[in-house]
Design an enzyme around this catalytic site. Structure first.
Site, PDB file in Angstrom:
ATOM      1  N   LYS A  98      12.462  38.875  -7.111  1.00  0.00           N
ATOM      2  CA  LYS A  98      11.530  39.479  -8.002  1.00  0.00           C
ATOM      3  C   LYS A  98      11.915  38.435  -9.384  1.00  0.00           C
ATOM      4  O   LYS A  98      12.798  37.779  -9.610  1.00  0.00           O
ATOM      5  CB  LYS A  98      11.877  40.804  -8.321  1.00  0.00           C
ATOM      6  CG  LYS A  98      10.863  41.631  -8.946  1.00  0.00           C
ATOM      7  CD  LYS A  98       9.984  42.122  -7.875  1.00  0.00           C
ATOM      8  CE  LYS A  98       8.707  43.080  -8.684  1.00  0.00           C
ATOM      9  NZ  LYS A  98       7.777  43.435  -7.561  1.00  0.00           N
ATOM     10  N   ASP A 114       2.591  41.803 -10.717  1.00  0.00           N
ATOM     11  CA  ASP A 114       3.482  43.116 -10.879  1.00  0.00           C
ATOM     12  C   ASP A 114       2.947  43.724 -12.329  1.00  0.00           C
ATOM     13  O   ASP A 114       1.716  43.138 -12.638  1.00  0.00           O
ATOM     14  CB  ASP A 114       4.829  43.222 -10.763  1.00  0.00           C
ATOM     15  CG  ASP A 114       5.519  44.335 -10.872  1.00  0.00           C
ATOM     16  OD1 ASP A 114       5.685  44.822  -9.654  1.00  0.00           O
ATOM     17  OD2 ASP A 114       6.161  44.833 -11.673  1.00  0.00           O
TER      18      ASP A 114
END
Length: 451
Positions: free
Chosen positions: A131, A171
């Site tokens: 991430k 995201d």
């Protein structure tokens, strides 16, 4: 080894994790939620407790933190911080989104990356967990400012990613616009058309049909499977949706498609309740085209919609709830309100949006609860399908992508259900998801040696 003694060892692992990673509450929370589920599998399969496997799983393989300088339209210089946490690559290249939001810090990125390990393992598509992101806020910035920021961000990130190494996606705060700017800079610096280095691209230049909708669609499909397992149907159900970004919009779309009635959307200012059901086209116009607020939706929708400033969307009585905004948005008081309002199932569209106390309240009340690492895996699943298309230089029709997504979500549901039953927790999707994801990663880690 008994489950009780194993639980003590896992508690000790978590205590050491907290000591070594101070001031990272989100990461601590995500790790605790997984570790609390693993005692049964470690007691039954002691080989998975060897070689410090748990400790290695909780330690990222690589953490990159870097400076991102950029200029705004008035020539002023700003400095943000960029992150990429490459957590585990036992099953494939690191895979996980980039988040641009003021709340982003190392703790948030590590919690998201840790969750991504198990989520990606559940898809069965051969991808590891990672991430990244930045504390940059694209809200209110011009396209030129966003472009300059993305180019500066990629000028450092490019050296850490690639189609066989680490494949970022979007995201919160990173949509098609941002992915385009990031990919352009990656291509310029590397002098390579390596379309598999990023996912979420435009369909005309390496993207996949259905990727934009995938997280919201997948969550609704998972919710429908949970209800079906109980002998119930999603059609005709009133649904609460939080947030009003990409995930929320396509959650609303899929709810309509499957015959449910989405009543709500929200943003940081408040929420809207629309007794006729959220008007999808109006919502898309306001949020995707105009980048407006949900209060604008209420003003233009007419009498059926009421805007409530502040407050909690979970106060509205409904049959099902899909928290789709951000982490820890649904707390114990909200869970109590949902149970009082007659909710039958809660499925997470965001990452860790329900606090641990709220999860317990929901489960104790017999509410079907789908954790994000299972329920919102649709986005990364279609990202992996985009990678597959890129590697073959193919473009799949939308129908094929939709069918593949439905099959993945159905399989994730069934694996979670069956794993929970196998370890004595029937109907507990949390333990099922955690254990099933853990087993897949742990077996690969053991096979590959002490690395």
């Amino acid at each position: 080894m008994t489950a009780a003694s194993t639980q003590d060892e896992l508690a000790a692992v978590h205590s050491e994790l907290v000591r070594r990673n101070p001031a990272q509450p989100e990461f601590h929370q995500a790790a605790r939620e997984v570790l609390q589920s693993l005692a049964p599998v470690l007691a039954a399969r002691p080989e998975l407790a060897e070689a410090a496997l748990i400790e290695r799983l909780c330690e990222p393989e690589r953490q990159v933190v870097f400076r991102v300088p950029w200029q705004d339209d008035k020539g002023r210089t700003h400095v943000n911080r960029g992150f990429r946490v490459e957590f585990n690559s036992a099953l494939g290249p690191y895979k996980g989104g980039l988040r641009f939001h003021p709340s982003v810090n190392l703790s948030v990125v590590k919690f998201l990356g840790f969750e991504q390990i198990f989520k990606n393992a559940l898809t069965g598509l051969g991808i590891g967990g990672g991430k990244g992101g930045s504390d940059f806020d694209p809200q209110g910035r011009s396209d030129a400012e966003v472009m300059r920021f993305c180019q500066s961000f990629m000028t450092e990130l490019y050296r850490h990613i690639g189609e066989g190494t680490d494949v970022p996606a979007g995201d919160i705060g990173v949509g098609g616009r941002e992915i385009g700017y990031l990919f352009g800079q990656y291509r310029r610096i590397t002098n390579r058309w390596e379309s598999g280095a990023l996912t979420g691209k435009g369909i005309g230049w390496g993207g996949s049909a259905g990727r934009t909708e995938a997280t919201g669609y997948g969550n609704v499909l998972f919710l429908a499977e949970m209800l079906r397992r109980r002998g119930e149907d999603l059609a005709g159900r009133q649904a609460l949706v939080s947030g009003s970004g990409n995930v929320s919009i396509y959650t609303v779309e899929k709810l309509h498609e499957l015959g449910a009635l989405p009543l709500t959307v929200s943003d940081s200012g408040g929420y809207v309740v629309d007794e006729k059901g959220i008007d999808l086209e109006l919502l898309k116009q306001i949020k995707e085209v105009e980048r407006g607020r949900v209060s604008d939706y209420a003003e233009r929708r007419g009498r059926s919609a009421v805007y409530v400033p502040g407050g909690s969307v979970w106060e509205v009585p409904a049959d099902v709830a899909l928290p789709s905004a951000t982490q820890n948005e649904l707390d114990a008081a909200d869970a109590t309100a949902l149970v009082r309002g007659g909710v039958r199932a809660v499925s997470e569209g965001a990452n860790m949006p329900v606090t641990p106390e709220a999860v317990r309240i929901l489960q104790d009340a017999g509410v079907a609860y789908g954790p994000g690492k299972a329920a919102n895996a649709g986005g990364v699943a279609v990202s992996a399908l985009e990678m597959r298309q890129n590697s073959g230089r193919e473009t799949w029709p939308r129908e094929r992508v939709d069918n593949e997504l439905a099959a993945v979500m159905r399989n994730i549901h069934d694996v979670c259900w069956e794993t929970a039953e196998r370890y004595g927790n029937p109907g507990d999707y949390v333990s099922g998801a955690n254990i099933a994801g853990f087993e897949r990663v742990a077996e690969a880690m053991l096979a590959q040696g002490l690395i």
